[in-house]
Design a protein around this motif. Structure first.
Motif, PDB file in Angstrom:
ATOM      1  N   LYS A   1       0.829  -1.215   0.000  1.00  0.00           N
ATOM      2  CA  LYS A   1       0.000   0.000   0.000  1.00  0.00           C
ATOM      3  C   LYS A   1       0.863   1.265   0.000  1.00  0.00           C
ATOM      4  O   LYS A   1       0.517   2.239  -0.650  1.00  0.00           O
ATOM      5  CB  LYS A   1      -0.965  -0.009   1.177  1.00  0.00           C
ATOM      6  N   GLU A   2       1.987   1.251   0.733  1.00  0.00           N
ATOM      7  CA  GLU A   2       2.889   2.407   0.730  1.00  0.00           C
ATOM      8  C   GLU A   2       3.409   2.679  -0.675  1.00  0.00           C
ATOM      9  O   GLU A   2       3.626   3.815  -1.060  1.00  0.00           O
ATOM     10  CB  GLU A   2       4.077   2.170   1.665  1.00  0.00           C
ATOM     11  N   ARG A   3       3.605   1.614  -1.434  1.00  0.00           N
ATOM     12  CA  ARG A   3       4.110   1.758  -2.799  1.00  0.00           C
ATOM     13  C   ARG A   3       2.974   1.968  -3.793  1.00  0.00           C
ATOM     14  O   ARG A   3       3.214   2.079  -4.993  1.00  0.00           O
ATOM     15  CB  ARG A   3       4.910   0.514  -3.178  1.00  0.00           C
ATOM     16  N   GLU A   4       1.738   1.952  -3.278  1.00  0.00           N
ATOM     17  CA  GLU A   4       0.541   2.137  -4.096  1.00  0.00           C
ATOM     18  C   GLU A   4       0.497   1.147  -5.260  1.00  0.00           C
ATOM     19  O   GLU A   4       0.224   1.508  -6.400  1.00  0.00           O
ATOM     20  CB  GLU A   4       0.443   3.585  -4.577  1.00  0.00           C
ATOM     21  N   VAL A   5       0.752  -0.120  -4.924  1.00  0.00           N
ATOM     22  CA  VAL A   5       0.721  -1.202  -5.903  1.00  0.00           C
ATOM     23  C   VAL A   5      -0.518  -2.045  -5.619  1.00  0.00           C
ATOM     24  O   VAL A   5      -0.792  -2.394  -4.472  1.00  0.00           O
ATOM     25  CB  VAL A   5       2.004  -2.078  -5.793  1.00  0.00           C
ATOM     26  N   THR A   6      -1.279  -2.374  -6.629  1.00  0.00           N
ATOM     27  CA  THR A   6      -2.465  -3.206  -6.450  1.00  0.00           C
ATOM     28  C   THR A   6      -2.065  -4.672  -6.346  1.00  0.00           C
ATOM     29  O   THR A   6      -0.970  -5.058  -6.769  1.00  0.00           O
ATOM     30  CB  THR A   6      -3.436  -3.043  -7.626  1.00  0.00           C
ATOM     31  N   LEU A   7      -2.954  -5.481  -5.805  1.00  0.00           N
ATOM     32  CA  LEU A   7      -2.709  -6.927  -5.773  1.00  0.00           C
ATOM     33  C   LEU A   7      -2.547  -7.471  -7.183  1.00  0.00           C
ATOM     34  O   LEU A   7      -1.691  -8.319  -7.437  1.00  0.00           O
ATOM     35  CB  LEU A   7      -3.855  -7.654  -5.051  1.00  0.00           C
ATOM     36  N   ALA A   8      -3.343  -6.962  -8.118  1.00  0.00           N
ATOM     37  CA  ALA A   8      -3.255  -7.421  -9.509  1.00  0.00           C
ATOM     38  C   ALA A   8      -1.881  -7.107 -10.105  1.00  0.00           C
ATOM     39  O   ALA A   8      -1.284  -7.940 -10.788  1.00  0.00           O
ATOM     40  CB  ALA A   8      -4.355  -6.794 -10.349  1.00  0.00           C
ATOM     41  N   ALA A   9      -1.368  -5.899  -9.850  1.00  0.00           N
ATOM     42  CA  ALA A   9      -0.050  -5.514 -10.384  1.00  0.00           C
ATOM     43  C   ALA A   9       1.052  -6.355  -9.748  1.00  0.00           C
ATOM     44  O   ALA A   9       1.974  -6.808 -10.438  1.00  0.00           O
ATOM     45  CB  ALA A   9       0.215  -4.036 -10.142  1.00  0.00           C
ATOM     46  N   LEU A  10       0.945  -6.610  -8.445  1.00  0.00           N
ATOM     47  CA  LEU A  10       1.949  -7.435  -7.764  1.00  0.00           C
ATOM     48  C   LEU A  10       1.876  -8.868  -8.272  1.00  0.00           C
ATOM     49  O   LEU A  10       2.901  -9.521  -8.469  1.00  0.00           O
ATOM     50  CB  LEU A  10       1.753  -7.378  -6.250  1.00  0.00           C
ATOM     51  N   SER A  11       0.680  -9.343  -8.524  1.00  0.00           N
ATOM     52  CA  SER A  11       0.491 -10.683  -9.072  1.00  0.00           C
ATOM     53  C   SER A  11       1.158 -10.806 -10.434  1.00  0.00           C
ATOM     54  O   SER A  11       1.846 -11.799 -10.721  1.00  0.00           O
ATOM     55  CB  SER A  11      -1.007 -10.999  -9.190  1.00  0.00           C
ATOM     56  N   GLU A  12       0.980  -9.781 -11.265  1.00  0.00           N
ATOM     57  CA  GLU A  12       1.574  -9.789 -12.610  1.00  0.00           C
ATOM     58  C   GLU A  12       3.104  -9.808 -12.533  1.00  0.00           C
ATOM     59  O   GLU A  12       3.759 -10.520 -13.272  1.00  0.00           O
ATOM     60  CB  GLU A  12       1.106  -8.554 -13.377  1.00  0.00           C
ATOM     61  N   THR A  13       3.656  -9.045 -11.587  1.00  0.00           N
ATOM     62  CA  THR A  13       5.106  -8.949 -11.445  1.00  0.00           C
ATOM     63  C   THR A  13       5.708 -10.224 -10.859  1.00  0.00           C
ATOM     64  O   THR A  13       6.780 -10.650 -11.268  1.00  0.00           O
ATOM     65  CB  THR A  13       5.475  -7.751 -10.541  1.00  0.00           C
TER      66      THR A  13
END
Length: 190
Positions: free
Chosen positions: A19-31
């Motif tokens: 959340k601090e990095r403002e990354v969504t679960l979907a974006a983290l999943s993709e990465t």
């Protein structure tokens, strides 16, 4: 602190970091290649953390595994970073804490590239340690040499890389908005 207490703190720490990095679960999943549901269960404590899950997450956030599990600090102030290769560039993180200002030492190999300017929120500062760095910023196309610095609003279309005459080593500093762009950056065709 017991092992169970350390493991119980991993999920909330992962959620806070994301959340601090403002990354969504979907974006983290993709990465990371980890499913959204697994990431969600991990963050909520419904799934126990394992090295198989934590290593790709640590790589995605560009942090040491110790930061994800909340290992106590050894007291050594030196930053011992592992190089990260992205898009042919080698990055050495110079900051340990997620969020806030991030600093990297970057080595761009000798190569000629067609500039592909990008924009994103944030502000960036570059300082050339050795070699020549080509910076395309809006309508400007300049070459920075050792000892020169540049700072710019990253909402202006920008690109930087080697002039093709040799490798270039430089420092890059940027805030959380710029960090999101760099963490998600992928080479063309990837």
């Amino acid at each position: 602190m017991t092992t169970d207490e350390v493991l119980a703190g991993v999920g909330p720490r992962l959620r806070q970091m994301r959340k601090e990095r403002e990354v969504t679960l979907a974006a983290l999943s993709e990465t990371t290649g980890i499913s959204v549901s697994t990431l969600s269960r991990l963050e909520s404590g419904l799934r126990k953390p394992s090295l198989e899950l934590l290593l790709p997450i640590a790589r995605a956030h560009q942090v040491a595994l110790d930061e994800l599990v909340g290992a106590p600090s050894a007291g050594d102030p030196r930053v011992r970073s592992k190089p990260i290769v992205m898009g042919g560039r080698t990055h050495w993180p110079l900051t340990r804490q997620p969020g806030g200002l991030q600093a990297y030492k970057v080595l761009e190999p000798k190569r000629r590239q067609e500039p592909d300017p990008r924009t994103h929120e944030g502000y960036e500062w570059l300082y050339v340690l050795s070699g020549k760095l080509r910076l395309v910023l809006g309508q400007h196309d300049v070459v920075l040499t050792a000892g020169e610095a540049a700072e710019f609003d990253t909402r202006v279309p920008h690109w930087f890389g080697s002039t093709g005459e040799g490798p270039v080593e430089f420092l890059s500093l940027f805030g959380p908005q710029g960090e999101r762009m760099h963490v998600r950056a992928r080479p063309k065709g990837a």
